[in-house]
Design a protein around this motif. Structure first.
Motif: not given
Length: 142
Positions: A121-134
């Motif tokens: 329910g929050v607008d934002g950004i996802t930073i994704k690598s092969s191991k992690h998703e933030l």
């Protein structure tokens, strides 16, 4: 028959690659401060990790939960970014801070994609690598 399968595979690859690039955000739109809310599906707001993007100077700085961090962003092929981070060497106060710090450094150093989306329910950004998703929320926005 072989050429039809090869053509189908090439078409599917092209569509998937186009989708990944289309979902990414322009780096100019990232300038500002972002607060880490979710890491690999777990709530981590308590760590108070923050990334500050400066698209004009291609710089990344912030706080990893334990230390101040900074580095130069480098654009890689297929809308990927990486940065070699420098940081202060303060001790982490709690396990959540160590957990976030380690994974944030791994993600940024390894290389990551950035996309704009709404999660939880929050607008934002996802930073994704092969191991992690933030998942980050822009600071100063409710």
């Amino acid at each position: 028959m072989y050429s039809k399968i090869l053509l189908l595979c090439a078409t599917l690859f092209s569509l998937l690659t186009t989708q990944v690039i289309a979902d990414t955000i322009d780096l100019d739109e990232l300038s500002g401060s972002w607060h880490l809310r979710v890491l690999d599906g777990g709530e981590v707001r308590k760590a108070r990790a923050i990334l500050d993007f400066d698209a004009e100077k291609m710089k990344l700085s912030g706080f990893d939960g334990c230390n101040r961090i900074s580095g130069n962003l480098e654009k890689k092929p297929q809308a990927q970014y990486t940065a070699q981070l420098m940081s202060t060497r303060m001790a982490c106060r709690e396990n959540i801070h160590r957990y976030v710090s380690k994974r944030l450094h791994e993600t940024v150093t390894e290389g990551f994609s950035i996309k704009e989306e709404t999660k939880y329910g929050v607008d934002g950004i996802t930073i994704k690598s092969s191991k992690h998703e933030l998942f980050f929320k822009r600071m100063g926005k409710d």
